[in-house]
Design a protein around this motif. Sequence first.
Motif, PDB file in Angstrom:
ATOM      1  N   SER A  82       0.803  -1.224   0.000  1.00 42.45           N
ATOM      2  CA  SER A  82       0.000   0.000   0.000  1.00 42.45           C
ATOM      3  C   SER A  82       0.834   1.273   0.000  1.00 42.45           C
ATOM      4  N   THR A  83       2.128   1.154   0.282  1.00 44.66           N
ATOM      5  CA  THR A  83       3.002   2.320   0.361  1.00 44.66           C
ATOM      6  C   THR A  83       4.270   2.054  -0.453  1.00 44.66           C
ATOM      7  N   LYS A  84       4.662   3.012  -1.282  1.00 50.29           N
ATOM      8  CA  LYS A  84       5.855   2.827  -2.095  1.00 50.29           C
ATOM      9  C   LYS A  84       7.082   3.355  -1.351  1.00 50.29           C
ATOM     10  N   PHE A  85       7.987   2.443  -1.032  1.00 54.28           N
ATOM     11  CA  PHE A  85       9.252   2.821  -0.407  1.00 54.28           C
ATOM     12  C   PHE A  85      10.380   2.678  -1.427  1.00 54.28           C
ATOM     13  N   ASP A  86      11.361   3.568  -1.330  1.00 53.29           N
ATOM     14  CA  ASP A  86      12.519   3.483  -2.226  1.00 53.29           C
ATOM     15  C   ASP A  86      13.518   2.438  -1.744  1.00 53.29           C
ATOM     16  N   CYS A  87      13.568   2.212  -0.435  1.00 53.45           N
ATOM     17  CA  CYS A  87      14.502   1.227   0.105  1.00 53.45           C
ATOM     18  C   CYS A  87      14.098   0.857   1.535  1.00 53.45           C
ATOM     19  N   ILE A  88      14.652  -0.261   2.021  1.00 57.22           N
ATOM     20  CA  ILE A  88      14.356  -0.780   3.359  1.00 57.22           C
ATOM     21  C   ILE A  88      15.666  -0.973   4.113  1.00 57.22           C
ATOM     22  N   ILE A  89      15.690  -0.548   5.366  1.00 53.89           N
ATOM     23  CA  ILE A  89      16.816  -0.813   6.269  1.00 53.89           C
ATOM     24  C   ILE A  89      16.289  -1.682   7.390  1.00 53.89           C
ATOM     25  N   ASN A  90      16.870  -2.884   7.545  1.00 54.41           N
ATOM     26  CA  ASN A  90      16.357  -3.859   8.511  1.00 54.41           C
ATOM     27  C   ASN A  90      17.458  -4.354   9.450  1.00 54.41           C
ATOM     28  N   PHE A  91      17.236  -4.209  10.743  1.00 54.15           N
ATOM     29  CA  PHE A  91      18.034  -4.923  11.743  1.00 54.15           C
ATOM     30  C   PHE A  91      17.331  -4.834  13.088  1.00 54.15           C
ATOM     31  N   PRO A  92      17.524  -5.842  13.971  1.00 55.17           N
ATOM     32  CA  PRO A  92      18.301  -7.055  13.728  1.00 55.17           C
ATOM     33  C   PRO A  92      17.540  -8.009  12.804  1.00 55.17           C
ATOM     34  N   PHE A  98      12.738 -12.184   8.113  1.00 60.17           N
ATOM     35  CA  PHE A  98      13.061 -13.089   7.005  1.00 60.17           C
ATOM     36  C   PHE A  98      11.797 -13.470   6.237  1.00 60.17           C
ATOM     37  N   LEU A  99      10.755 -13.900   6.965  1.00 61.22           N
ATOM     38  CA  LEU A  99       9.509 -14.311   6.314  1.00 61.22           C
ATOM     39  C   LEU A  99       8.827 -13.123   5.644  1.00 61.22           C
ATOM     40  N   ALA A 100       8.883 -11.978   6.295  1.00 60.10           N
ATOM     41  CA  ALA A 100       8.231 -10.793   5.751  1.00 60.10           C
ATOM     42  C   ALA A 100       8.894 -10.311   4.465  1.00 60.10           C
ATOM     43  N   LEU A 101      10.200 -10.523   4.352  1.00 59.34           N
ATOM     44  CA  LEU A 101      10.951 -10.006   3.211  1.00 59.34           C
ATOM     45  C   LEU A 101      11.205 -11.046   2.121  1.00 59.34           C
ATOM     46  N   LEU A 102      10.677 -12.251   2.280  1.00 57.18           N
ATOM     47  CA  LEU A 102      10.821 -13.262   1.231  1.00 57.18           C
ATOM     48  C   LEU A 102      10.231 -12.745  -0.081  1.00 57.18           C
ATOM     49  N   GLY A 103      11.025 -12.788  -1.139  1.00 57.69           N
ATOM     50  CA  GLY A 103      10.557 -12.323  -2.438  1.00 57.69           C
ATOM     51  C   GLY A 103      10.549 -10.822  -2.595  1.00 57.69           C
ATOM     52  N   ILE A 122      19.669 -23.047  11.361  1.00 55.15           N
ATOM     53  CA  ILE A 122      18.595 -22.343  10.658  1.00 55.15           C
ATOM     54  C   ILE A 122      18.862 -20.842  10.652  1.00 55.15           C
ATOM     55  N   GLY A 123      19.336 -20.338  11.785  1.00 55.87           N
ATOM     56  CA  GLY A 123      19.655 -18.920  11.871  1.00 55.87           C
ATOM     57  C   GLY A 123      20.727 -18.515  10.881  1.00 55.87           C
ATOM     58  N   LYS A 124      21.719 -19.367  10.703  1.00 58.84           N
ATOM     59  CA  LYS A 124      22.790 -19.085   9.735  1.00 58.84           C
ATOM     60  C   LYS A 124      22.246 -19.080   8.306  1.00 58.84           C
ATOM     61  N   MET A 125      21.295 -19.981   8.028  1.00 57.99           N
ATOM     62  CA  MET A 125      20.699 -20.024   6.691  1.00 57.99           C
ATOM     63  C   MET A 125      19.866 -18.765   6.433  1.00 57.99           C
ATOM     64  N   VAL A 126      19.130 -18.324   7.455  1.00 55.13           N
ATOM     65  CA  VAL A 126      18.348 -17.091   7.340  1.00 55.13           C
ATOM     66  C   VAL A 126      19.282 -15.912   7.067  1.00 55.13           C
ATOM     67  N   MET A 127      20.385 -15.846   7.835  1.00 58.50           N
ATOM     68  CA  MET A 127      21.348 -14.768   7.667  1.00 58.50           C
ATOM     69  C   MET A 127      21.927 -14.766   6.250  1.00 58.50           C
ATOM     70  N   LYS A 128      22.278 -15.960   5.767  1.00 54.57           N
ATOM     71  CA  LYS A 128      22.870 -16.074   4.432  1.00 54.57           C
ATOM     72  C   LYS A 128      21.904 -15.586   3.373  1.00 54.57           C
ATOM     73  N   TYR A 129      20.622 -15.968   3.502  1.00 54.82           N
ATOM     74  CA  TYR A 129      19.623 -15.532   2.539  1.00 54.82           C
ATOM     75  C   TYR A 129      19.473 -14.007   2.573  1.00 54.82           C
ATOM     76  N   MET A 130      19.341 -13.451   3.776  1.00 49.10           N
ATOM     77  CA  MET A 130      19.131 -12.010   3.904  1.00 49.10           C
ATOM     78  C   MET A 130      20.315 -11.228   3.325  1.00 49.10           C
ATOM     79  N   PHE A 131      21.518 -11.733   3.568  1.00 48.03           N
ATOM     80  CA  PHE A 131      22.691 -11.062   3.022  1.00 48.03           C
ATOM     81  C   PHE A 131      22.702 -11.130   1.499  1.00 48.03           C
ATOM     82  N   SER A 132      22.285 -12.272   0.952  1.00 43.47           N
ATOM     83  CA  SER A 132      22.283 -12.430  -0.506  1.00 43.47           C
ATOM     84  C   SER A 132      21.298 -11.471  -1.177  1.00 43.47           C
TER      85      SER A 132
END
Length: 357
Positions: A82-92, A98-103, A122-132
């Motif tokens: 519903s809202t157009k963002f130019d970019c996202i900054i996420n941490f931690p 991870f689930l929210a940002l899939l795709g 599993i946490g390491k796999m999530v981290m790897k995906y998010m970094f990629s």
Amino acid sequence: MKKRILFMTESLGIGGAQKIIVFVANQAIQAGYDVTLMAMQPDTNIFKIDSNIKVITPSILTDNKKIAIFEKVRFFRKILSSTKFDCIINFPISQTSFLALLGNKIPLLTSERGAPSMYPFIGKMVMKYMFSKSKLVGFQTSMAQDYYTQLSKSKTFVIPNPVFFDQSGQDKIFKRQDVISVGRFDPVKKFDNLIQSFIELHDDFPDERLVIYGDGPQRDLLEKMIADANAQNYIKLPGKIKITPDFYNQAKIFVLSSQYEGIPNTLLEALSTGTPVVATDCEPGGARFLTKNGTVGGPVVPFNDVQTLRNSLYHSLHHYDEALKIGELGKYVNQEFAPDIIAKKWLDEIERFVEGA
């Protein structure tokens, strides 16, 4: 036209990552960006957020954790659609983010805030995906940055935490009384090791007290340790307290006993006041970095070695004039990690990120 940035975090409650993302969001709005701050957990905001920032939190009506995660993810995706963002900054980085940002197709900047080796598989796999999926990845220390060898250095940056304390009262004279520590009563903080070390010190320093401020799931265990050793008179767990410079200025020694930390905020605060410290070499090396390998502030000892921790405390208490001199050297952090310096580093990286988005 202002670039629209969505800052996304797990909550706005107590926590070092939460404190820093609010700090960075405040800097971004003041630099002229259009900023929205979204917390996935509907906690009470405890940090001062610029009034021009739009703050969004979901309304979760269930106590079922799995359903709650689904509701948070659905809420976040609705906001994105519903809202157009130019970019996202996420941490931690979390399971929910991870689930929210899939795709997700919006340019993403993530920041790793802990110790890389502490995460389960599993946490390491999530981290790897998010970094990629991230255009830029931030770290608090170069040691954490070096852990992720798959990332190009051009895609990463290192920014430590700032010292937030107002040091205007630093010339006051304080009576230094107790050995102190502070943090969540969690297994990774290793307060059980600190308590055991202090119990063993008691015969040598019967007038000294250890006070550990905080709360958490290990309170019952720690209280039992104290009771079993009949140490209630000299080891205290008074609960949470508002942390100010005076809190450290009245401490004889500050102890960090953790196994894992990023940049330990409590250690940074203690150093800023010139309080002598004893710190464990917590992964990935933040204590070593801040104390310059134990040469300023106080010694760094192995993280799970009760005897060495006890011996270092013994030495600092027995040679307290020496400890005070080394503690004074820790005040260097007030210049190197001043908020305006750290803010500029973050704004430089945000500009690089936004311009490349």
